[in-house]
Design a protein around this motif. Structure first.
Motif, mmCIF file in Angstrom:
data_model
loop_
_atom_site.group_PDB
_atom_site.id
_atom_site.type_symbol
_atom_site.label_atom_id
_atom_site.label_comp_id
_atom_site.label_asym_id
_atom_site.label_seq_id
_atom_site.Cartn_x
_atom_site.Cartn_y
_atom_site.Cartn_z
ATOM 1 N N LEU A 1 27.249 45.738 39.219
ATOM 2 C CA LEU A 1 28.654 45.987 38.932
ATOM 3 C C LEU A 1 28.865 45.950 37.434
ATOM 4 O O LEU A 1 28.115 45.324 36.711
ATOM 5 N N TYR B 1 27.554 38.670 46.688
ATOM 6 C CA TYR B 1 28.697 38.396 47.555
ATOM 7 C C TYR B 1 28.189 37.693 48.795
ATOM 8 O O TYR B 1 27.274 38.187 49.451
ATOM 9 N N ARG C 1 27.536 39.560 52.581
ATOM 10 C CA ARG C 1 27.614 41.011 52.338
ATOM 11 C C ARG C 1 27.256 41.801 53.587
ATOM 12 O O ARG C 1 27.873 42.823 53.891
ATOM 13 N N GLU D 1 32.843 48.906 49.281
ATOM 14 C CA GLU D 1 33.122 49.805 48.155
ATOM 15 C C GLU D 1 34.466 49.467 47.525
ATOM 16 O O GLU D 1 34.609 49.485 46.301
ATOM 17 N N GLU E 1 34.101 46.137 45.685
ATOM 18 C CA GLU E 1 33.335 46.367 44.467
ATOM 19 C C GLU E 1 34.197 47.019 43.379
ATOM 20 O O GLU E 1 34.111 46.658 42.214
ATOM 21 N N SER F 1 36.212 44.544 41.432
ATOM 22 C CA SER F 1 35.482 43.463 40.786
ATOM 23 C C SER F 1 35.176 43.740 39.325
ATOM 24 O O SER F 1 34.537 42.933 38.664
#
Length: 189
Positions: A6, A30, A33, A42, A45, A48
């Motif tokens: 990320l 995470y 997950r 998605e 994410e 984040s």
């Protein structure tokens, strides 16, 4: 546990003062997950990348409605289905903003990994206890912490301080991430 790349914006901390944001590439873990659908992951994410994570906007993107409500003093929040099939999160208006943010993340976690257990709703006490098992609540707590305090983002911010975990650094990090000092102290260890 799988790792996911990320890009996060974390405040650069120097001499306990928050400075301009700096983009940093990091790997984030995470909890649970494998139990989050690819579509929901998605979305998770995509929210984040900014610190503090915009939990209200994240909830909305997941199709959840968030309401600040007058709840009994021993209730932090709840998630329940609405008649249209969507879910609503209610957060106690009398709690601090940091507590409200964590509660929203906690209820999002229930939605992401315990959706099948929500039934008529999950009401969480101030100790994040509900009719669900202690294990289920602990799972929601872990994922909520990962949402509001991504491990690698926190670790990167601590590294920028030379590994310093002083009370002032913990307070500055808590402020930057929009969480309580106690929650950040637990995260930085």
């Amino acid at each position: 546990m799988k790792r996911f790349l990320l890009i996060l914006r974390i405040p650069e901390l120097r001499h306990s003062n928050l400075r301009a944001e700096k983009r940093v590439r990091i790997l984030t873990d995470y909890s649970h997950r494998e139990r989050i659908s690819d579509k929901d992951f998605e979305i998770l994410e995509s929210f984040s990348s900014d610190i503090p994570v915009k939990v209200g906007a994240l909830a909305e993107a997941l199709g959840l409605k968030v309401m600040i409500a007058t709840l009994p003093m021993n209730i932090s929040g709840l998630i329940q289905p609405e008649t249209d099939g969507h879910f609503v999160i209610k957060v106690n208006r009398f709690e601090s903003k940091e507590r409200q943010r964590f509660t929203i993340a906690h209820e999002i976690a229930h939605y992401l990994i315990h959706r099948d257990k929500i039934d008529a709703g999950v009401v969480d006490s101030v100790l994040y206890r509900s009719k669900l098992s202690s294990r289920t609540e602990a799972e929601a707590d872990r994922l909520a912490a990962d949402i509001v305090m991504p491990r690698q983002a926190v670790a990167g911010a601590v590294r920028k301080q030379g590994g310093n975990r002083s009370e002032q650094v913990v307070q500055d990090l808590a402020t930057a991430f929009g969480v309580s000092k106690q929650a950040m102290a637990i995260r930085v260890g």
